[in-house]
Design an enzyme around this catalytic site. Structure first.
Site, PDB file in Angstrom:
ATOM      1  N   TRP A  29     -39.452 -13.387 -46.081  1.00  0.00           N
ATOM      2  CA  TRP A  29     -40.397 -13.273 -47.443  1.00  0.00           C
ATOM      3  C   TRP A  29     -40.787 -13.599 -48.473  1.00  0.00           C
ATOM      4  O   TRP A  29     -41.846 -13.215 -49.125  1.00  0.00           O
ATOM      5  CB  TRP A  29     -40.502 -11.704 -46.880  1.00  0.00           C
ATOM      6  CG  TRP A  29     -39.868 -11.135 -47.378  1.00  0.00           C
ATOM      7  CD1 TRP A  29     -38.617 -10.662 -48.610  1.00  0.00           C
ATOM      8  CD2 TRP A  29     -39.414  -9.501 -46.373  1.00  0.00           C
ATOM      9  NE1 TRP A  29     -38.103 -10.066 -48.454  1.00  0.00           N
ATOM     10  CE2 TRP A  29     -38.067  -9.180 -47.085  1.00  0.00           C
ATOM     11  CE3 TRP A  29     -39.860  -8.935 -45.010  1.00  0.00           C
ATOM     12  CZ2 TRP A  29     -36.894  -7.744 -46.050  1.00  0.00           C
ATOM     13  CZ3 TRP A  29     -39.160  -7.420 -45.046  1.00  0.00           C
ATOM     14  CH2 TRP A  29     -38.164  -7.281 -45.229  1.00  0.00           C
TER      15      TRP A  29
ATOM     16  N   ARG B 170     -40.515  -6.251 -54.818  1.00  0.00           N
ATOM     17  CA  ARG B 170     -40.657  -7.063 -56.276  1.00  0.00           C
ATOM     18  C   ARG B 170     -40.604  -7.200 -57.439  1.00  0.00           C
ATOM     19  O   ARG B 170     -41.018  -7.612 -58.347  1.00  0.00           O
ATOM     20  CB  ARG B 170     -41.052  -8.513 -55.543  1.00  0.00           C
ATOM     21  CG  ARG B 170     -40.499  -9.187 -54.074  1.00  0.00           C
ATOM     22  CD  ARG B 170     -38.463  -9.359 -54.453  1.00  0.00           C
ATOM     23  NE  ARG B 170     -38.486  -9.365 -53.070  1.00  0.00           N
ATOM     24  CZ  ARG B 170     -37.453  -8.755 -52.495  1.00  0.00           C
ATOM     25  NH1 ARG B 170     -37.555  -7.808 -53.258  1.00  0.00           N
ATOM     26  NH2 ARG B 170     -37.225  -9.250 -51.224  1.00  0.00           N
TER      27      ARG B 170
ATOM     28  N   ARG C  16     -38.395 -16.438 -50.188  1.00  0.00           N
ATOM     29  CA  ARG C  16     -38.699 -18.342 -49.995  1.00  0.00           C
ATOM     30  C   ARG C  16     -39.209 -18.293 -49.474  1.00  0.00           C
ATOM     31  O   ARG C  16     -40.585 -20.081 -49.547  1.00  0.00           O
ATOM     32  CB  ARG C  16     -37.150 -18.779 -50.063  1.00  0.00           C
ATOM     33  CG  ARG C  16     -36.404 -18.872 -51.314  1.00  0.00           C
ATOM     34  CD  ARG C  16     -34.447 -18.294 -50.986  1.00  0.00           C
ATOM     35  NE  ARG C  16     -34.095 -17.754 -50.374  1.00  0.00           N
ATOM     36  CZ  ARG C  16     -33.027 -17.087 -50.858  1.00  0.00           C
ATOM     37  NH1 ARG C  16     -31.925 -18.188 -50.848  1.00  0.00           N
ATOM     38  NH2 ARG C  16     -32.189 -15.698 -50.034  1.00  0.00           N
TER      39      ARG C  16
ATOM     40  N   ASN D  42     -31.869 -17.177 -54.486  1.00  0.00           N
ATOM     41  CA  ASN D  42     -31.834 -15.988 -54.174  1.00  0.00           C
ATOM     42  C   ASN D  42     -32.683 -14.923 -54.949  1.00  0.00           C
ATOM     43  O   ASN D  42     -32.738 -15.986 -56.515  1.00  0.00           O
ATOM     44  CB  ASN D  42     -30.761 -14.971 -53.484  1.00  0.00           C
ATOM     45  CG  ASN D  42     -29.365 -14.672 -54.587  1.00  0.00           C
ATOM     46  OD1 ASN D  42     -29.790 -14.762 -55.942  1.00  0.00           O
ATOM     47  ND2 ASN D  42     -28.432 -14.808 -54.148  1.00  0.00           N
ATOM     48  N   ILE D  43     -33.245 -14.232 -54.747  1.00  0.00           N
ATOM     49  CA  ILE D  43     -33.709 -12.974 -56.137  1.00  0.00           C
ATOM     50  C   ILE D  43     -33.346 -13.090 -56.587  1.00  0.00           C
ATOM     51  O   ILE D  43     -33.946 -12.862 -57.832  1.00  0.00           O
ATOM     52  CB  ILE D  43     -34.270 -12.356 -54.800  1.00  0.00           C
ATOM     53  CG1 ILE D  43     -34.245 -11.447 -54.370  1.00  0.00           C
ATOM     54  CG2 ILE D  43     -35.961 -12.784 -53.393  1.00  0.00           C
ATOM     55  CD1 ILE D  43     -34.057  -9.293 -54.010  1.00  0.00           C
TER      56      ILE D  43
ATOM     57  N   CYS E 218     -36.128 -18.183 -44.679  1.00  0.00           N
ATOM     58  CA  CYS E 218     -34.423 -18.015 -45.733  1.00  0.00           C
ATOM     59  C   CYS E 218     -33.489 -16.830 -45.207  1.00  0.00           C
ATOM     60  O   CYS E 218     -32.870 -16.806 -44.260  1.00  0.00           O
ATOM     61  CB  CYS E 218     -35.476 -17.171 -46.582  1.00  0.00           C
ATOM     62  SG  CYS E 218     -36.557 -16.433 -46.833  1.00  0.00           S
ATOM     63  N   SER E 219     -34.052 -15.363 -45.925  1.00  0.00           N
ATOM     64  CA  SER E 219     -32.894 -14.796 -45.131  1.00  0.00           C
ATOM     65  C   SER E 219     -34.136 -13.803 -44.368  1.00  0.00           C
ATOM     66  O   SER E 219     -34.629 -13.806 -42.774  1.00  0.00           O
ATOM     67  CB  SER E 219     -32.256 -14.211 -46.288  1.00  0.00           C
ATOM     68  OG  SER E 219     -31.302 -14.061 -47.219  1.00  0.00           O
ATOM     69  N   ASP E 220     -35.101 -13.049 -44.825  1.00  0.00           N
ATOM     70  CA  ASP E 220     -35.769 -12.468 -44.847  1.00  0.00           C
ATOM     71  C   ASP E 220     -37.222 -12.869 -44.318  1.00  0.00           C
ATOM     72  O   ASP E 220     -37.736 -12.773 -43.168  1.00  0.00           O
ATOM     73  CB  ASP E 220     -35.490 -10.818 -45.141  1.00  0.00           C
ATOM     74  CG  ASP E 220     -35.233 -10.253 -45.177  1.00  0.00           C
ATOM     75  OD1 ASP E 220     -33.914 -10.521 -44.394  1.00  0.00           O
ATOM     76  OD2 ASP E 220     -34.235  -9.581 -46.508  1.00  0.00           O
TER      77      ASP E 220
ATOM     78  N   LYS F 263     -43.032  -8.474 -50.601  1.00  0.00           N
ATOM     79  CA  LYS F 263     -42.584  -6.800 -50.778  1.00  0.00           C
ATOM     80  C   LYS F 263     -43.019  -6.706 -51.635  1.00  0.00           C
ATOM     81  O   LYS F 263     -42.501  -6.353 -53.313  1.00  0.00           O
ATOM     82  CB  LYS F 263     -41.282  -6.454 -50.259  1.00  0.00           C
ATOM     83  CG  LYS F 263     -40.783  -6.448 -49.074  1.00  0.00           C
ATOM     84  CD  LYS F 263     -39.273  -5.438 -48.708  1.00  0.00           C
ATOM     85  CE  LYS F 263     -37.803  -5.945 -49.581  1.00  0.00           C
ATOM     86  NZ  LYS F 263     -37.548  -5.359 -49.267  1.00  0.00           N
TER      87      LYS F 263
END
Lengths: 722, 638
Positions: free
Chosen positions: A340, A382, A342, A274-275, A336-338, A378
């Site tokens: 936007w 980001r 990965r 993740n980020i 992925c999750s959102d 974003k």
């Protein structure tokens, strides 16, 4: 307005510390302008410019006897330490930089104040990309895919574009239902359609599955996606996260699809972190980059500990998985999750592998516009543009994408129309906020901010400087021979990107840049081709004046100096030489073809905003001229001997070598990352700014505008007005 | 012949040869005394010849009634042979195993090879010490050729001819040789013309634990120092290693006895360590499925890149002493046949632009490595894949070439040759039809009559049709000293060599072809432009002499109206008249008004245009010719 922040506009006696040579700092003056921090060396007047927007962190270090050190880390990976004699000055500078590098308000970003030099219009570049035409290029809408009108007011998903493509068979209730079942309403929509086999990539966010929730519409939606590709019996659902992360999300009512509810789907977890992991990995990487004289082993083990290349590899591996599936005719749904970060990385990289268009300069912009901008990566969050951004939102997701592209280009040096500089320029400007292109978090933000009216576009800037960004090695044939590019993902093939992360360490880069030299060759060839066309015309004209027969003219054009004495054996020669002549023509045609990309400065910016205008026609008429020689002579201008002489003098046959050129005439130093340019008239080396003027040269047959230095520009202009 | 006993099955049908990223070849396998040949029956006819000596290891894998042989080669290629029967598989494996491990030098292929080309320039004669020295003599009178070692009695690993200080007589050298390990007394390796400093090399002094001293040795080394200047002794071992060597009779030069020298220790590992590193590095490279962490940690623990960095660093230090400080340098490690040669040859590559040409580089290898006595036979008979581990094996030369390639990467326009030249050199060092890298030193070479019975590699390479593929089209001769970066970020693993069995070679070959194409095309165009400019000038002359083109103000076709000061104002300049119709060629010419003020031209172009003063017909043509070569244009560049 920002003046109020600037407490001290100028500090003298500042020392810039050199990491490798701590004992020998350079002394100079620090200036604080509204947009930049500028350090001017006392001796040599060398200037270092730091954009406030680029500053990631500003730190005051422990005070020393020599002064107060101030360390600045930039988002373009520049790292500088200034030694400011007085503590108070240091503090003032520190406060000012802290304020200016992170504005509170989005409208305080640089782009809203920046005005481009010259006559470039604000609108230039904003219309380079149109989402609908990009989908049209891919073949959508068609019988399986339609443009939905459900999101025209962003009511279904405010982080998507208003134009989304969905399966034709998906009814409105299905779309609505699926949207409700997906995190932030990001339901499955078309990302990429592979023309060859109609397989597609669709993207979405994670389902709100929790531990047991189920949504029939979402299941139908996925079936609709599957059916859009009738040739395939199943499709992949790629969850780019490690499975454990996906499971953890279940507790929050999110998670992943329950396989038993979705038929004919193959589910894959591909393990991109993740980020937060990526952010700390980059932090560690930068620490390794900043090591003082590390040993080889310290560097390699440092590199290993950062995990950075491991992450880049996992991004590329996932993208390869997607690309290969699509290449084999299987649809892939990616989330992925959102959806936007990965998802954006892997969908865009898979697109790059599948479609040669995205490897061109124009196509790469389209790819970024489509996968990153219109699907709501974003950027503001980001990249941490604003002070209000939560530091946990900051992550080098886009940087990783650019690096992955770079890794690909290392494996396939001839497959990309753009070069490393292009990727770095995009990286710089994503963070600089000089252009409005990346401001905001989604399409809706950008429309609300009216960015296309109020700011300049990065794409316009890049198109203007296209010469700097074209890869001389680009082979157009790769579109066919390597239309699908599947890179090696063995760990051995991943390299450390010195050109980005250590860009400002002047000492460690190759001392000679072969790619730049090849670009020069291409430009030079282009100039000489044009000059040769003129010379040939003149030779023909004079031959006609002398009443020479056509055969002789042809020999003359090949450079036989005294053909007339060869009269006896002429007949034989003509035949054999004619072959050669046609052969030469072949070379020229080919040249015309392969040069069409790297062709000269684009001056008529609007007209040539797409690159690759064909120079073929310019060469071809010359061949026709041979046949219609009489006509040509009648049509051509009157000649004078002086004109002939000056024609020769306006085109430099030899361009100066880059060697031992340390700065431009204007004293701009040529660091390794500064591209050098040639004046097409005198052949000397200049910086970009000093060759920004273009003019057509007498020595060229076409009246194409070409770059010249300031003094040549004035000279040509004067001689023309006379 | 004696090979027959090893060849159990000389020919096998239905064999498939597979190599990654290449089309498999199906056909017949033949085993001869020196080669493994596979040729396809299909059209197009593919044929591959592999020297047995190129095979580093052979692995058998049997499955059912068939088998597969994996040949791992010393050039890092991996070939697979699918064999039709188990028996064939075993026979072929044992044949290759024995044939690739023949110890007897007389059985080596170079002694059997007959060249299929005519030898134009004999490579054995190309780099004679006498000719090299005569060039050297022009810039210094301080040195002489010594034949003290003509029977290889003084030092068995030195050549028969060496360069030594002129003031030192041969008897003294004999005594010095007794004080240096294996008799490798200090000899001249390179002379830096620029500031007349010398680079010498030797082996370690035999000071031993009793601190032995040799006055003659001190005299020899001191004799190269200019009055009042100090020199540097660069020891390629760590100080502790050098100290330990004393116990075994070796040692280093103590300051007390060598007061005019400063000793620097620039540690490079011993050659045994190189071999282990190579094995580890290649093993790491051969595992495509390992994790990134594992790869990086394996690469790190192999220490290969550390060696490359150490060697380059040491060479840079030597080059710095010579070029920046103007001090002479003596380099040695222990035996003076391995790390010493790496350092001295790299230092030359950095300092001397001649070494960056093809012939210069060949001369460097011939001088430093072959005549310098690098034991190629001991070091390079096996490589990374070999199962049998021998203590003397070591990729010393490979590391040198790796380091050269690092400099080439950083200065891609300063070398006349390209990477493919280096890769092929490596192959010839390990396995070749040419005799150049046979034997350990010149003495052995003469015993085996190598120079008279085998062909030199240079005879082959230096022919235009071969050389062409090794030339770098981006080469622009660069006289200056190159200072490569030795930062870890700047040094890259040589993927094109070590990973060649893992990577598709096509993209990189495409890249190279494109580089060549762009550079050649530009050269062609420039030549064409020059030709046309000349053509134009000649036509101009002809047109004027025939009176087809008249000059304005010209009355009889000979006299001209100009005076010296008249350039700007009066003289209207020459003009070419153009007939309106073709019929009008016969002298009914219409004067043209488009005259150009040549004074302005002069102002802009400065010096080069001075000749323009008199716009006579001849002079004008001259200007045209002037402009033709493009020379005048470049000379005005600021």
């Amino acid at each position: 307005m920002e003046y109020r922040y600037i407490k001290t506009p100028k500090v003298e006696g500042v020392k810039l510390l050199d990491k490798f040579n701590v004992k020998k700092p350079t002394t100079g003056i620090l200036y604080l302008t509204t947009t930049h921090l500028i350090f001017v060396e006392k001796a040599g007047k060398r200037e270092t410019w730091l954009l406030y927007m680029h500053m990631a962190t500003v730190e005051k270090m422990a005070i020393t006897t020599a002064g107060s050190p101030l360390q600045i880390h930039c988002k373009n990976f520049m790292c500088l330490t200034f030694l400011i004699p007085r503590e108070r000055d240091c503090h003032d500078v520190y406060i000012t930089l802290s304020e200016l590098s992170k504005p509170e308000n989005i409208e305080d970003l640089y782009a809203f104040h920046f005005t481009a030099p010259g006559t470039i219009l604000k609108s230039y570049g904003w219309s380079n990309f149109d989402l609908l035409s990009e989908y049209l290029r891919m073949g959508a809408p068609n019988e399986h895919w339609v443009l939905s009108n459900l999101n025209t007011k962003y009511e279904l998903c405010d982080t998507y574009s208003k134009n989304v493509y969905v399966p034709a068979v998906a009814s409105t209730p299905v779309l609505l239902g699926s949207s409700k079942f997906r995190s932030r309403g990001r339901f499955p929509v078309l990302s990429y359609l592979h023309r060859e086999n109609q397989a597609s990539i669709t993207r979405c966010s994670q389902p709100l599955a929790g531990f047991s929730a189920r949504c029939v519409e979402d299941e139908q939606m996925l079936q609709a996606v599957l059916r859009s590709n009738p040739k395939s019996q199943f499709m992949y659902v790629v969850d780019t996260r490690p499975k454990i992360n996906a499971m953890a999300n279940k507790a929050a009512g999110k998670g992943y699809e329950n396989e038993s509810f979705y038929s004919n789907m193959k589910f894959q977890f591909l393990g991109i972190e993740n980020i937060h992991v990526m952010r700390s990995s980059l932090q560690k990487l930068l620490e390794v980059c900043e090591l003082k004289n590390p040993s080889m082993n310290a560097f390699l083990s440092g590199l290993e500990n950062t995990g950075w290349l491991k992450h880049i590899r996992s991004v590329l591996e996932t993208s390869v998985f997607i690309a290969q599936a699509v290449h084999n005719g299987v649809n892939v749904l990616v989330h992925c999750s959102d959806g936007w970060d990965r998802t954006a990385q892997t969908c865009s990289l898979a697109g790059l592998m599948l479609d040669p268009y995205y490897r061109t300069i124009q196509g790469f912009q389209a790819l970024i516009e489509k996968e990153w901008l219109s699907f709501g990566h974003k950027f503001t969050d980001r990249c941490g543009y604003l002070n209000t951004v939560d530091s946990k939102e900051i992550s080098p997701v886009f940087t990783q994408f650019l690096e992955s592209v770079w890794q690909l280009s290392q494996q396939y040096p001839c497959a990309f129309q753009f070069n490393e500089r292009f990727l770095i320029a995009i990286h710089d400007h994503v963070y600089s906020c000089q252009f409005g292109t990346f401001i905001g978090n989604c399409e809706k933000d950008r429309i609300d901010l009216r960015l296309s009216e109020r700011t300049f576009s990065l794409w316009g800037y890049l198109a203007q400087n296209i010469n700097e960004f074209t890869n001389p090695l680009f082979k157009k044939e790769y579109e066919i021979t390597h239309s699908v590019l599947i890179p090696q993902t063995n760990p051995q093939f991943f390299k450390f990107w010195r050109g980005l992360y250590n860009r400002f360490e002047n000492g460690i880069h190759p001392r000679e840049n072969d790619i730049d030299l090849l670009s020069v060759y291409r430009q030079h060839s282009y100039s000489i081709e044009d000059h040769i066309a003129l010379l040939e015309k003149r030779v023909m004209q004079i031959c006609k004046l002398l009443g020479k027969p056509d055969e002789i003219i042809q020999l003359k054009l090949q450079g036989f100096l005294s053909v007339d004495s060869l009269d006896g054996i002429l007949a034989d020669h003509i035949e054999s030489n004619e072959n050669e002549f046609h052969h030469n023509a072949g070379i020229l045609d080919e040249a015309a073809g392969f040069d069409s990309i790297s062709n000269g400065h684009i001056t008529d910016t609007i007209k040539h905003s797409h690159i690759g205008c064909d120079i073929g026609p310019r060469i071809k008429p010359r061949m026709d001229e041979l046949e219609n020689l009489d006509n040509m002579i009648l049509d051509s201008d009157l000649l004078t001997l002086d004109q002939l002489v000056s024609e020769l003098r306006t085109v430099a046959l030899d361009w100066r070598s880059f060697r031992r050129v340390y700065n431009c005439n204007c004293l701009t130093p040529f660091d390794h990352h500064v591209k050098k340019f040639h004046c097409w008239k005198c052949g000397d080396v200049f910086c970009n700014r000093c060759t920004s003027q273009t003019i057509s040269l007498q020595g060229h047959l076409s009246s194409q505008q070409v770059p010249v230095c300031t003094s040549c520009f004035q000279y040509v202009q004067q001689s023309r007005s006379r | 012949m004696e090979f027959a006993e090893f060849i159990k099955t000389p020919m096998v049908d239905n064999v498939t040869l597979k190599e990654n990223f290449k089309k498999p070849i199906e056909g017949t396998l033949c085993i001869t005394g020196h080669h493994l040949i596979i040729s396809s029956r299909n059209q197009p006819h593919d044929e591959l010849w592999v020297l047995h000596s190129l095979v580093d290891s052979i692995e058998k894998k049997l499955s059912g009634s068939t088998g597969t042989l994996t040949l791992k080669c010393k050039n890092f290629k991996v070939l697979q042979l699918a064999m039709p029967t188990v028996e064939d598989c075993l026979n072929v494996a044992s044949s290759i195993e024995q044939l690739s491990n023949l110890g007897d030098i007389a059985l080596k292929y170079p002694f059997f090879y007959q060249p299929s080309f005519e030898i134009l320039e004999d490579g054995w004669q190309a780099f004679q010490p006498e000719t090299e020295f005569s060039r050297h003599k022009e810039c210094s009178d301080e040195w002489r050729l010594s034949y003290v070692n003509k029977d290889y009695q003084v030092c068995s690993s030195y050549p028969s001819v060496v360069i030594v200080p002129k003031s030192v007589e041969d008897e003294l050298i004999v005594r010095v040789a007794k004080f240096r390990q294996n008799g490798r007394f200090p000899v001249l390796s390179y002379f830096h013309r620029h500031n007349k400093t010398a680079l010498m090399r030797s082996s370690q002094p035999l000071t031993g634990s009793n601190s032995n001293r040799c006055k003659e040795d001190e005299r020899l080394v001191n004799s190269i120092l200019v009055q009042g200047r100090r020199g540097y002794i660069v020891d390629t071992r760590a100080q502790s290693v050098a100290k330990m060597a004393q116990a075994k009779g070796g040692g280093y030069e103590p300051e007390a006895n060598y007061s005019r020298w400063r000793r620097i220790h620039q540690p490079i590992e011993r050659h045994q360590a190189f071999h282990d590193s190579l094995i580890k590095m290649i093993e790491a490279c051969s595992d495509p499925n390992c994790s990134m962490d594992k790869w990086l940690s394996k690469l790190e623990s192999s220490n290969w890149m550390t060696h490359v960095k150490d060697i380059l660093t040491c060479a840079c230090v030597v080059a710095q002493c010579i070029d920046k400080e103007g001090a002479s340098v003596l380099v040695h490690g222990s035996e003076g046949t391995d790390t010493t040669l790496q350092v001295t040859s790299l230092a030359q590559l950095i300092l001397d632009h001649d070494c960056r040409t093809v012939t210069g580089f060949e001369a460097l290898i011939e001088r430093e490595w072959i005549r310098g006595g690098h034991p190629f036979r001991l070091r390079c008979s096996k490589s990374a894949y070999a199962v049998t581990k021998q203590r003397k094996e070591s990729p010393v030369f490979l590391l040198f070439i790796d380091a050269v390639r690092q400099i080439l990467q950083q200065f891609p326009c300063s070398f006349e040759f390209n990477e493919y030249f280096l890769i092929d050199l490596i192959q010839h060092v390990y396995s070749s039809q040419y005799g150049t890298f046979l034997c350990n030193n010149e003495k052995e070479k003469s015993v085996h009559k190598v120079t008279t019975t085998t062909v030199s590699l240079w005879s082959y390479i230096n022919r235009p049709q071969v050389l062409n593929q090794y030339l770098n089209p981006l080469y622009q001769p660069n006289q200056v000293v190159l200072w490569p970066s030795v930062a870890p970020q700047s040094l890259e693993l040589w993927n094109e060599l070590y990973l060649r069995s893992q990577a598709d070679p096509v993209p990189m070959e495409d890249r190279w072809r494109e580089v060549v194409k762009i550079a050649e095309y530009d050269k062609e165009l420039k030549a064409k432009a020059i030709r046309l400019r000349r053509q134009l000038a000649a036509l101009e002359k002809e047109a004027i002499s025939k009176g087809v083109i008249k000059l304005e103000g010209d009355t009889g076709g000979k006299t001209v109206t100009s005076t010296e000061g008249a350039v700007g104002g009066k003289a209207e300049g020459a003009s070419v008249n153009k007939p309106v119709k073709q019929a009008s060629i016969n002298k009914t010419l219409k004067p043209v008004d488009g005259t150009v003020d040549s004074k302005n031209v002069k102002e802009a172009d400065g010096v080069a245009m001075d000749k323009l003063e008199n716009p006579t017909s001849d002079k004008t043509v001259e200007q045209l010719e002037d402009a033709v070569g493009g020379l005048s244009i470049t000379s005005t560049v600021k």
